[in-house]
Every structure is written in structure tokens, then in C-alpha cells.
Design a protein around this motif. Structure first.
Motif, PDB file in Angstrom:
ATOM      1  N   ASN A 286       1.486  -1.163  -0.403  1.00 44.37           N
ATOM      2  CA  ASN A 286      -0.107  -0.224   0.197  1.00 44.37           C
ATOM      3  C   ASN A 286       0.971   1.344   0.290  1.00 44.37           C
ATOM      4  O   ASN A 286       1.669   1.187   0.852  1.00 44.37           O
ATOM      5  N   VAL A 287       0.052   2.225  -0.308  1.00 50.44           N
ATOM      6  CA  VAL A 287       1.305   3.305  -0.598  1.00 50.44           C
ATOM      7  C   VAL A 287       0.977   4.557   0.506  1.00 50.44           C
ATOM      8  O   VAL A 287      -0.311   4.675   0.488  1.00 50.44           O
ATOM      9  N   ASP A 288       1.509   4.653   1.334  1.00 46.39           N
ATOM     10  CA  ASP A 288       1.263   5.592   2.551  1.00 46.39           C
ATOM     11  C   ASP A 288       2.047   6.856   2.089  1.00 46.39           C
ATOM     12  O   ASP A 288       0.539   8.068   1.952  1.00 46.39           O
ATOM     13  N   VAL A 289       2.952   6.673   1.445  1.00 41.79           N
ATOM     14  CA  VAL A 289       2.927   8.286   1.369  1.00 41.79           C
ATOM     15  C   VAL A 289       3.931   8.382  -0.420  1.00 41.79           C
ATOM     16  O   VAL A 289       4.490   7.712  -0.353  1.00 41.79           O
ATOM     17  N   SER A 290       3.623   9.450  -1.399  1.00 43.37           N
ATOM     18  CA  SER A 290       4.556   9.393  -2.493  1.00 43.37           C
ATOM     19  C   SER A 290       4.997  10.806  -2.312  1.00 43.37           C
ATOM     20  O   SER A 290       4.303  11.689  -2.309  1.00 43.37           O
ATOM     21  N   GLU A 291       6.582  10.924  -2.738  1.00 42.72           N
ATOM     22  CA  GLU A 291       6.635  11.964  -3.009  1.00 42.72           C
ATOM     23  C   GLU A 291       7.496  12.407  -4.308  1.00 42.72           C
ATOM     24  O   GLU A 291       8.253  11.910  -4.822  1.00 42.72           O
ATOM     25  N   LEU A 292       6.921  13.651  -4.952  1.00 42.18           N
ATOM     26  CA  LEU A 292       7.644  14.240  -6.296  1.00 42.18           C
ATOM     27  C   LEU A 292       8.175  14.510  -5.936  1.00 42.18           C
ATOM     28  O   LEU A 292       8.671  15.669  -5.363  1.00 42.18           O
ATOM     29  N   MET A 293       9.933  14.150  -6.488  1.00 43.35           N
ATOM     30  CA  MET A 293      11.248  14.945  -7.102  1.00 43.35           C
ATOM     31  C   MET A 293      11.501  15.339  -7.719  1.00 43.35           C
ATOM     32  O   MET A 293      12.738  15.991  -7.693  1.00 43.35           O
ATOM     33  N   GLY A 294      10.213  15.796  -9.284  1.00 45.58           N
ATOM     34  CA  GLY A 294      10.698  16.196 -10.172  1.00 45.58           C
ATOM     35  C   GLY A 294      11.569  14.962 -11.299  1.00 45.58           C
ATOM     36  O   GLY A 294      10.324  14.197 -11.225  1.00 45.58           O
ATOM     37  N   ASN A 295      12.779  14.709 -10.981  1.00 46.53           N
ATOM     38  CA  ASN A 295      12.853  13.954 -11.965  1.00 46.53           C
ATOM     39  C   ASN A 295      12.655  12.795 -11.495  1.00 46.53           C
ATOM     40  O   ASN A 295      13.277  11.144 -12.740  1.00 46.53           O
ATOM     41  N   GLU A 296      12.314  12.290 -10.251  1.00 50.76           N
ATOM     42  CA  GLU A 296      12.023  10.804  -9.876  1.00 50.76           C
ATOM     43  C   GLU A 296      10.757  10.791  -8.265  1.00 50.76           C
ATOM     44  O   GLU A 296      10.780  12.188  -7.887  1.00 50.76           O
ATOM     45  N   MET A 297      10.558   9.511  -7.795  1.00 46.06           N
ATOM     46  CA  MET A 297       9.624  10.094  -7.003  1.00 46.06           C
ATOM     47  C   MET A 297      10.144   9.454  -6.401  1.00 46.06           C
ATOM     48  O   MET A 297      10.904   8.418  -6.213  1.00 46.06           O
ATOM     49  N   LEU A 298       9.756   9.440  -4.476  1.00 44.16           N
ATOM     50  CA  LEU A 298       9.625   8.295  -3.520  1.00 44.16           C
ATOM     51  C   LEU A 298       8.748   7.866  -2.981  1.00 44.16           C
ATOM     52  O   LEU A 298       8.152   8.564  -2.280  1.00 44.16           O
ATOM     53  N   ILE A 299       8.612   7.030  -2.821  1.00 41.52           N
ATOM     54  CA  ILE A 299       7.609   6.017  -2.631  1.00 41.52           C
ATOM     55  C   ILE A 299       7.974   5.074  -1.221  1.00 41.52           C
ATOM     56  O   ILE A 299       8.091   4.785  -0.881  1.00 41.52           O
ATOM     57  N   HIS A 300       6.928   5.559   0.264  1.00 45.14           N
ATOM     58  CA  HIS A 300       7.310   5.691   1.122  1.00 45.14           C
ATOM     59  C   HIS A 300       5.481   4.765   1.454  1.00 45.14           C
ATOM     60  O   HIS A 300       4.619   4.122   1.706  1.00 45.14           O
TER      61      HIS A 300
END
Lengths: 365, 320
Positions: A305-319
Motif C-alpha cells: 500500500n502506498v503510504d506517501v508518495s513524494e514527487l521530487m521532479g525527475n524521480e519519486m519516492l514512495i513510502h
């Protein structure tokens, strides 16, 4: 230019507080070495012992071939750049840079040549008549570096010189310091708690924790082959994901049991484990965020399950989480992945790290 | 139409209420400021402004001893004061000279010595805490007790110093230290240095302790000696504090009267103008002359302190 050798160095304070424990380190001539670790790990104490500002409790310190344990700081031919610049506030930039040379009774012409030359290198010629308070943080840091350059020392010591600067300036100055090292071609010892600085600046980096050196290696090796769980977790942003798993050894074959899946290991791992006679044991699995991929549902994938998704521009971090373990996934930017979405992920098993559950030591090393 | 009028009226009422609350708060804060300022302003008006103006008025008046009333005397008091100083009548000349010697002592001896002591103690020499405490003791013990102990130590018979000199076979050096014009003033000066260092040391030690450690370490790496560190780093770094203690010392010099009065009763060449003022008021009732002396010293003190401040400010500008 000089090599530096630290042999079995200890630093103990009153009440039996050990700041540095049995530190052994060979720093080559012209090398850029970075001491990195969390606050209180002993990195600054080590640097100060090299500078002579801190007494060595036990062990030997050599600069070139000369033992310098009892040599005064001024006679070690070193220059140090401090975290808060340590500029003399009542002197102009010129005088700040010239002061050390005046004390050494150098001729006025020589002093002038050196100061002007250093100012040119650092691009601070126009500020020479200003007082430090009339300079920005970045300019002050340049002056502090200039003060070290004019001395033409054998060794440059830098104690978190960029930590008071904003992120943009820090990036700029990092490049400047690299260029400076190439230009001056002398030995640099650099202390930082910022692993990005360590990775980008150092020829080799020394990772410390609680006064103990955990690994000394090139940035690439430290990243790819961390010696233990601490190093693996400390180096890399976001940090490595850790999971509990079990390493099984059956009929000369090794495999990992993780989250209900059986994972066969690569030949490289199996050969290594065989040669070291590694037995079945509980392990900590380490997976870097970029070694997790978002895939379609399959036998080897895990639904999370995706808790948080952080958009960084060229990539994203999915917690996210696997069982109760937090997991961070580094992925290319995808606008269709949002919080509370279900995604399937798979791990790149050839890139995983395995650590002994109890000792934290990398089983591959 | 009617509804909108009603809402307008309601809004107006709300605004009025809000203004009322605001002005009530403003009045309360004004009242608080007035109450807090009342005492210090009254104190200043009575004990500073009025008394100084009264002194200025007295300096142009003389007491008629028969009627007990003050009469206008023009510059008589000032002329008498200058005559007495020039002719050294009743040791006025010596008192005038001594006041300026005290200024020199406070500014050129006690402040630099305090700075040196504070610097040495900042190096964490053995027993530095003990020395700090010992130096500060004169500031917490009554000056009457201190001068009494000092007088005993320098007493001609059975005094510690003469006793010590006798035992060391230096009997020819013994003397009536506080009763000999050749040694009395020096002795009072030495007392002032001993008693005066502690306070300055405390203030200057605080300033030295605030010098960033990295600056001193950076200087150490530059190869600086202790003396060079003192001159090139410590003095410029604590200069604002040096200015403060110097100005305090300079102004104090024009008010010195207790030390010579308690140690020598102002005799043997140790008097000061401030002590003369006290003597004139207590013994002769010459309020006019005392006031003229006070005003004269205040003017001279202002000029002296201004010159000192100008020098200090010049340096401060260079170093800030």
C-alpha cells in the motif's frame, strides 16, 4: 604535501569517556580523505588530534615520517578551516589572511604575493579591505580557506566547513573545494556529518560511529559493499531498507526465506558463502530504494500500500510497508501513483545486501 | 433595503465595540507604563536634576554665618577655590594633583593590570578559581574593615610589613608607612590597586571567556605566542568591555574620598578634591566653596572622560 598515519589512537576524557577508540588510518600523500559519521562519533576529535588542538591519550600520530604527538600545532605545518570560519573580526580580509604569515615573520612582499594569489584563486580580491562582518557566509568561508591556502601547508584540515551555508551555496562550495584540492594537490582531511559531501568529495571516506571506525574505502565501495548495517544505513539517501529474513544452507545450496518467498542466490554469493562456510542463520536484508522496482503482479512480486508518495521532479519516492517494515522505493516519476494506491513491487535480488542479524556484519565481506 | 440598513447598523456597532476594547487595552498599557516610570522619574528629578541644579546655585552663593542665610556671591567661591589650588592653601593643590593622579592610576594602572590578570587566569592556570575568588573578596567586604586590616598590616609598631622587614634584617626600611608623606600616597595607591582589581577582573574575565574558542585555536595554529595573542586577539576582542571599565574607572577617580579618609584621614599628602568637599561641608559649613569645587571637578571630569572616550572610540572604530 604529506602522508599521515594514525596508529592505535585513543582519546579519553575524564570520567572514562572514550571519544576515539583504537583508530588506525593511513592517509596517502595528496589524498582527499573524508571523516563522516553522526554527531558525537569522534570525527572532529580525530581531526583536532591531527591538528594538535587535542592531546592524544594513547597511540601514535605521524605526519610524513615524523611522530608529532608532542609537536605544537604551529610546528605541524598544517592549516585548518573551522566550521564557523574563526575569522578575526577586528581585522580586514587581507589582514586575516596575512596574519599567520606576519607572525612567521615573512617579508611584506612575500606576504602580499601570497595573499593576492590566494584571493585570486578564491575570487575574493574585491573584498580584501572589508571586515568579516561585511561579508556573506560564503565569502567568509572563502576567506577562511584563503587563510589556510596562504600558509601553503602540507596538510589541510577542514572541520565541517560548509555546514553553516545554505543548500545552494553548499553545492557551489563543494565543487570549489574539489577544484581547490586538484589545484593545490595536497593532502586534505575533511570532516562532515553530511554523507552527500563525503561521497562527492572524498577519494576515500572513513565512516565512524561511537569513536570507532566502521569502514575506510572509496565512496563507490562504501555504497556498494557496506561493511555492516550501520554503514549501509548511514550512506545513501534515502537510506537502505532493512528487513528480517532467514538464510538457509541445504545440500551445498544457499537460499533466502523472505516474506513467504524462497529466493535463490546468485552464484557469486553461493561461492562466497561456501568458501567462508556460512551456516543457516537469521539475517538482515538490505535493499537500496533504487533496487526496488514497480512491476505488474507476478509470483515474485509483493503487493504493498502506498503510504506517501513524494514527487521530487525527475524521480519519486514512495513510502510503503512490507509487513511492519517501512520501505522506501525510488522510482521514475509516475503521476498515476497516489497515496493509498496498491502497487506491486519486486526486489533486484542481485543487488541485495545480507548482514548477520546479531553482529550486523555484511556476510559478503 | 431595510435589512441591509440593519446589517450596516450592526456592523457599525461591532466596529464601535472593537474600538472601545482596543482603547481600553491602550489605556491600561499606558497606565502600566506610567506606574512603572513614576518612581525612577521622580527619583531622577529629585536626587539628580534638583540636587545638581541646587549645587550649581550654591556654587554662586555664600553662607552668612550670622543670619544662617545664603547670599549671592558671584564667582567668589570659584576664585577662592582656584587661589587655594594655586597656592596649595590647606593642601588644596595637593588634593587637586592627587585627583588627577587617581585618574591616571585607575585608567593606566588598574585597568591594564586587571586585564593582564584576567588573561592569565583565563589560561586556566592552577588555582585560577581560587585567585579569582581572592581578588573579588575586597568587593564584598566593607571598605571600613578592609582599610582597618590594611592599616594594621602597615602599622609602624607590630604591623605585618615592618615586622617582616625587621625579621629579614631590613630594619632600616621600616617606617610609618601611612604617616610619612613620602610613602603614604603610594601606600594608598597600592591599596586601591589591590582592592580595585577584583571588580575589573570579574568583568574582563567574562569578556575574555566570550571570545570564540575557534578564534584562539586558529591563532594557535598560526603560531601565535601568548603575548601576541594578548595584544592582537584578546585586547581587540574585549575592547568594548575595556572601554566600559576605563570610563567607570575614570569617573570614579573624581569621587575618591573614602580610601584616603579611612587610611590617612586625608593627611600626609593623600587628600583629594572630593575629600576636601566633604571636609568643607562637615567642618566649615562652606557649602558655596564645596559646591564650586564639586562643579569644577565635574566639568574637569567631563573633559577628561571625553578625551579618554575619544581615544577609546577611535580604537573601537578601527577594530569593530
Amino acid at each position: 604535501m604529506a602522508s599521515i598515519t594514525l596508529k592505535n589512537i585513543y582519546k579519553k576524557y575524564d570520567h572514562d569517556v572514550t571519544a576515539v577508540e583504537d583508530l588506525n588510518l593511513e592517509i596517502k600523500d595528496k589524498e582527499f580523505i573524508v571523516l563522516v559519521g553522526p554527531s558525537g562519533c569522534g570525527k572532529t576529535t580525530t581531526l583536532r588530534m591531527v591538528a594538535g588542538l587535542e592531546e592524544i591519550t594513547q597511540g601514535e600520530l605521524y605526519i610524513e615520517e615524523r611522530k608529532v604527538n608532542d609537536v605544537a600545532p604551529k610546528d605541524r605545518d598544517i592549516a585548518m578551516v573551522f566550521q564557523n570560519y574563526a575569522l578575526y573580526p577586528h581585522m580586514t580580509v587581507y589582514d586575516n589572511m596575512a596574519f599567520g604569515l606576519k607572525i612567521r615573520k615573512m617579508s611584506k612582499e612575500e606576504i602580499n604575493d601570497r595573499v593576492i594569489n590566494a584571493a585570486k584563486i578564491l575570487g575574493i580580491e574585491e573584498y580584501l579591505k572589508r571586515k568579516p562582518r561585511a561579508l556573506s557566509g560564503g565569502q567568509r568561508q572563502r576567506v577562511a580557506i584563503g587563510r589556510a591556502i596562504v600558509r601553503d601547508p602540507k596538510v589541510f584540515l577542514m572541520d565541517e566547513p560548509l555546514s553553516n551555508l545554505d543548500a545552494k551555496l553548499r553545492n557551489e562550495m563543494r565543487t570549489e573545494i574539489l577544484k581547490l584540492h586538484k589545484r593545490l594537490n595536497t593532502t586534505f582531511i575533511y570532516v562532515t556529518h553530511d554523507q552527500t559531501e563525503a561521497m562527492t568529495l572524498g577519494d576515500r571516506i572513513v565512516i565512524m560511529k561511537d569513536g570507532v571506525v566502521h569502514q575506510v574505502d572509496t565512496p563507490q565501495n562504501v555504497y556498494e559493499n557496506p561493511s555492516n548495517v550501520f554503514v549501509a544505513g548511514f550512506i545513501g539517501t534515502p537510506q537502505m531498507n532493512f528487513f528480517e529474513a532467514e538464510l538457509k544452507c541445504e545440500d551445498d545450496n544457499y537460499f533466502v526465506l523472505f516474506n513467504g518467498h524462497t529466493i535463490n542466490l546468485s552464484k557469486e554469493y553461493i561461492e562466497k558463502f561456501k568458501s567462508q562456510n556460512v551456516k543457516s542463520q537469521l539475517i538482515t536484508l538490505g535493499v537500496r530504494p533504487e533496487c526496488i522496482t514497480i512491476t505488474d503482479k507476478s509470483q515474485d512480486s509483493y503487493e504493498v500500500n502506498v503510504d506517501v508518495s513524494e514527487l521530487m521532479g525527475n524521480e519519486m519516492l514512495i513510502h510503503s510497508r512490507i509487513n511492519d517494515n517501512k520501505i522506501i522505493i525510488r522510482s521514475e516519476t509516475r503521476y498515476d501513483i497516489k497515496t493509498d494506491h496498491k502497487i506491486n513491487i519486486s526486489l533486484k535480488w542481485d543487488k541485495i545486501h545480507m548482514f548477520n542479524k546479531e553482529t550486523g556484519i555484511n556476510l559478503k565481506m | 433595503m431595510i435589512l441591509s440598513d440593519i446589517s450596516k447598523i450592526e456592523n457599525k456597532n461591532k466596529d464601535k465595540k472593537a474600538i472601545d476594547v482596543k482603547s481600553h487595552k491602550l489605556n491600561k498599557s499606558k497606565l502600566f507604563i506610567i506606574i512603572m516610570l513614576a518612581w525612577p522619574v521622580a527619583h531622577w528629578l529629585v536626587f539628580t536634576l534638583f540636587m545638581n541644579l541646587q549645587t550649581l546655585v550654591y556654587s554662586f552663593q555664600r553662607l552668612n554665618r550670622f543670619t544662617g542665610k545664603m547670599r549671592f556671591a558671584g564667582t567668589e567661591n570659584y576664585m577662592e577655590l582656584f587661589e587655594k589650588i594655586i597656592n596649595n592653601t590647606a593642601s588644596y593643590g595637593i588634593a587637586f594633583r592627587n585627583t588627577f593622579l587617581w585618574l591616571g592610576l585607575n585608567v593606566l594602572v588598574i585597568v591594564p593590570l586587571s586585564l593582564v590578570v584576567a588573561y592569565v587566569l583565563s589560561k586556566k592556570i592552577p588555582f585560577h578559581r581560587f585567585f579569582n575568588a581572592v581578588l573579588f573578596i575586597p568587593n564584598i567586604i566593607s571598605i571600613v574593615i578592609l582599610t582597618m586590616v590594611w592599616s594594621f598590616a602597615w602599622a609602624p609598631n607590630q604591623g605585618l610589613v615592618n615586622e617582616l622587614l625587621t625579621r629579614l634584617g631590613l630594619e632600616h626600611l621600616t617606617r610609618v608607612w601611612l604617616g610619612d608623606p613620602k610613602s603614604a600616597l603610594i601606600n594608598v595607591f597600592v591599596y586601591c590597586v589591590w582592592a580595585g582589581i577584583g571588580f575589573n577582573n570579574l568583568i574582563l574575565s567574562g569578556a575574555i571567556a566570550k571570545i570564540p574558542k575557534e578564534i584562539l585555536e586558529s591563532a594557535e595554529l598560526d603560531g601565535i605566542s601568548n603575548w601576541q595573542e594578548f595584544i592582537h586577539i584578546v585586547i581587540p576582542s574585549v575592547w568594548p568591555t575595556i572601554c566600559t571599565v576605563t570610563i567607570l574607572g575614570a569617573t570614579a577617580a573624581f569621587r575618591v574620598f573614602l580610601h584616603p579618609q579611612l587610611l590617612t584621614n586625608g593627611q600626609y599628602g593623600t587628600s583629594t578634591i572630593a575629600l576636601k568637599v566633604v571636609e568643607e561641608v562637615l567642618a566649615g559649613g562652606s557649602y558655596g566653596l564645596a559646591s564650586a569645587a564639586g562643579i569644577t571637578m565635574a566639568v574637569l571630569g567631563y573633559i577628561a572622560v571625553s578625551i579618554i572616550k575619544k581615544f577609546l572610540d577611535k580604537r573601537e572604530k578601527e577594530w569593530s
